[in-house]
Design an enzyme around this catalytic site. Structure first.
Site, mmCIF file in Angstrom:
data_model
loop_
_atom_site.group_PDB
_atom_site.id
_atom_site.type_symbol
_atom_site.label_atom_id
_atom_site.label_comp_id
_atom_site.label_asym_id
_atom_site.label_seq_id
_atom_site.Cartn_x
_atom_site.Cartn_y
_atom_site.Cartn_z
ATOM 1 N N HIS A 1 0.844 -1.202 0.000
ATOM 2 C CA HIS A 1 0.000 0.000 0.000
ATOM 3 C C HIS A 1 0.873 1.243 0.000
ATOM 4 O O HIS A 1 2.048 1.207 0.382
ATOM 5 C CB HIS A 1 -0.934 0.012 1.221
ATOM 6 C CG HIS A 1 -0.223 0.229 2.535
ATOM 7 N ND1 HIS A 1 -0.006 1.497 3.054
ATOM 8 C CD2 HIS A 1 0.310 -0.647 3.423
ATOM 9 C CE1 HIS A 1 0.629 1.381 4.206
ATOM 10 N NE2 HIS A 1 0.839 0.091 4.451
ATOM 11 N N CYS A 2 0.284 2.349 -0.480
ATOM 12 C CA CYS A 2 0.952 3.649 -0.399
ATOM 13 C C CYS A 2 0.165 4.492 0.598
ATOM 14 O O CYS A 2 -0.485 3.953 1.491
ATOM 15 C CB CYS A 2 1.037 4.306 -1.776
ATOM 16 S SG CYS A 2 -0.569 4.561 -2.568
ATOM 17 N N VAL A 3 0.187 5.794 0.460
ATOM 18 C CA VAL A 3 -0.475 6.660 1.439
ATOM 19 C C VAL A 3 -1.987 6.525 1.404
ATOM 20 O O VAL A 3 -2.653 6.583 2.432
ATOM 21 C CB VAL A 3 -0.076 8.138 1.195
ATOM 22 C CG1 VAL A 3 -0.796 9.061 2.166
ATOM 23 C CG2 VAL A 3 1.426 8.302 1.343
ATOM 24 N N ARG B 1 -3.726 4.149 -1.168
ATOM 25 C CA ARG B 1 -4.247 3.052 -1.977
ATOM 26 C C ARG B 1 -3.630 1.701 -1.648
ATOM 27 O O ARG B 1 -2.447 1.617 -1.336
ATOM 28 C CB ARG B 1 -3.996 3.337 -3.464
ATOM 29 C CG ARG B 1 -4.850 4.402 -4.061
ATOM 30 C CD ARG B 1 -4.269 4.919 -5.353
ATOM 31 N NE ARG B 1 -3.153 5.837 -5.122
ATOM 32 C CZ ARG B 1 -2.343 6.273 -6.064
ATOM 33 N NH1 ARG B 1 -2.484 5.856 -7.300
ATOM 34 N NH2 ARG B 1 -1.387 7.114 -5.776
#
Length: 471
Positions: free
Chosen positions: A26-28, A30
């Protein structure tokens, strides 16, 4: 919002089950999946889940928009439920890249190189916008700039200009760092390579044309071969190709030179070989190619500006969907270097605004509270230059908002191109984008901006009322 086990299970089921997940991270905002088969994704069910604000596929990854502050909790719960191993972003990229064709790989490579340096370029663009306001004639006073009337502000504006120009003057250093890192070499050598191409001892690239006309280009004489002592300030292609050669040369030498001698030999030999090749062949050839690309775009937009603006305005959003929009950032930078401004970037700003307006219109149409909230927040995001939530979360989902935005961007793009609007720098591609436009062209740009706001909003609203599929 609380994280329920059932919601996370539904997300996993909607992407084809845990057996369809190769890797996930995951990113910030999504969840990012590398999936075996994206055709197994049930988007309708996925986007009906309360936690999910949208989903889309890009660069071989399937991404599920959750939101800041929640995505890490959802990811942790998903790992516990499925037993899948935690993956790094690089592992996800590697897994996704294996499914890309050569063109997609090339586009992704450009994106991986330019996205890390975008904050520096955008910041420089905003600061140059402030400098333009202070030094542009006719903004505050007739036929005079603010600093001409208030001379005490002149040095203040000069310092801002110096800070802003640094990213563009030393652009090869930024690209060298990012490109060599992407190609597997040492980032520090990439910085040195980039700065070497803009060394003060070299003829400034912007003065090359005048020096050529006067026949006064300085040269090195290498055993009878004349090599021009020309720098590549603001150039993109020379440092991109040289960075690839440097990284591959370094990797080649590291495999063949014993560890005890690597510190003494690898970096010096890599830089020497790449440096000589850059000044003898890579630089001159790619410099000519860059000028040729610039000439093609300038010719099209000069001879048929209406068609050029219309097509680029209409097609920019689909280019974003495919990821191909990243290929135009080097063109923008090349245009700024060669001609003093880019006519492409202002159209980009209008396209982003148009997508935001279409999403905003959906907020007034929608009866579902989740869609209303998503439409509003994604519209604000698009107005500030980030269009993915609006496009993938709202506009593409219903199609006609996306098409309405394309029409608005096309008409706005045609108008500003006919009025020869250019940006002196790359800035925030949304409502603050006017800061990057040369002040003399603010008036037509604001009219183009009004077109990109009003036309997509009205078209989306009318088509929505006709179709009635927004509940």
């Amino acid at each position: 919002m609380s994280i329920s086990k059932q919601s996370v299970e539904k997300i996993v089921e909607s992407v084809g089950g845990k057996e369809n997940i190769v890797a996930a991270t995951h990113c910030v905002t999504r969840l990012r999946f590398a999936l075996k088969d994206e055709s197994k994704v049930d988007k309708e069910t996925l986007e009906s889940i309360d936690l999910v604000k949208g989903s889309f596929s890009a660069n071989g990854q399937f991404q599920v928009v959750i939101g800041q502050g929640l995505v890490d909790k959802v990811y942790n719960e998903m790992v516990e439920l499925t037993g899948i191993g935690r993956a790094t972003k690089q592992e996800i990229k590697d897994a996704a890249e294996a499914k890309l064709n050569p063109l997609q790989r090339a586009i992704k490579t450009l994106a991986d190189i330019f996205i890390p340096i975008l904050p520096a370029i955008v910041t420089a663009g905003l600061l140059m916008g402030i400098n333009n306001i202070l030094t542009g004639q006719g903004i505050f006073y007739e036929n005079k700039s603010f600093v001409e009337v208030h001379k005490e502000w002149a040095d203040f504006a000069s310092i801002i200009n110096l800070i802003a120009n640094t990213a563009f003057v030393f652009l090869p250093g930024l690209i060298g760092w990012s490109a060599v890192t992407k190609f597997g070499g040492s980032p520090l050598l990439g910085i040195v390579l980039g700065l070497m191409l803009v060394h003060p001892d070299l003829l400034n690239a912007w003065g090359w044309g005048a020096a050529k006309e006067e026949g006064k280009i300085p040269v090195w004489n290498l055993f009878g071969l004349d090599v021009q002592k020309v720098g590549y300030q603001g150039q993109v292609l020379p440092v991109l190709v040289a960075s690839y050669v440097l990284a591959k040369t370094e990797l080649f030498l590291r495999k063949r030179i014993p560890d005890a001698f690597q510190l003494l030999l690898v970096a010096p030999l890599s830089l020497l070989f790449t440096g000589f090749l850059a000044f003898i062949a890579i630089g001159p050839i790619t410099f000519a190619i860059g000028n040729g690309i610039t000439s093609v775009f300038v010719s099209v937009f000069h001879n048929v500006p209406a068609i050029g603006g219309l097509l680029y305005g209409a097609l920019y959003a689909p280019l974003v969907v495919t990821g191909m929009h990243h290929t135009f950032l080097p063109v923008d930078l090349q245009l700024i270097t060669n001609t003093g401004g880019t006519f492409l970037w202002p159209i980009l700003a209008l396209s982003n605004i148009a997508q935001g307006s279409a999403a905003l219109s959906m907020m007034f149409l929608a009866k579902d509270e989740k869609l209303k909230g998503l439409s509003f927040t994604s519209a604000v995001s698009a107005y500030l230059g980030i269009t993915e939530p609006a496009m993938f979360g709202v506009n593409l989902r219903f199609r006609y908002p996306f098409i309405s935005a394309m029409i608005g961007a096309a008409v706005g793009g045609m108008f500003i191109t006919l009025n020869k609007v250019i940006a002196a720098s790359i800035g925030v591609g949304g409502l603050p984008g006017f800061l990057s436009i040369v002040p003399q062209k603010w008036a037509p740009f604001f009219i183009g901006m009004a077109i990109a706001i009003v036309l997509p909003f009205v078209l989306t609203f009318v088509l929505g009322k006709i179709r009635k599929d927004y509940n």
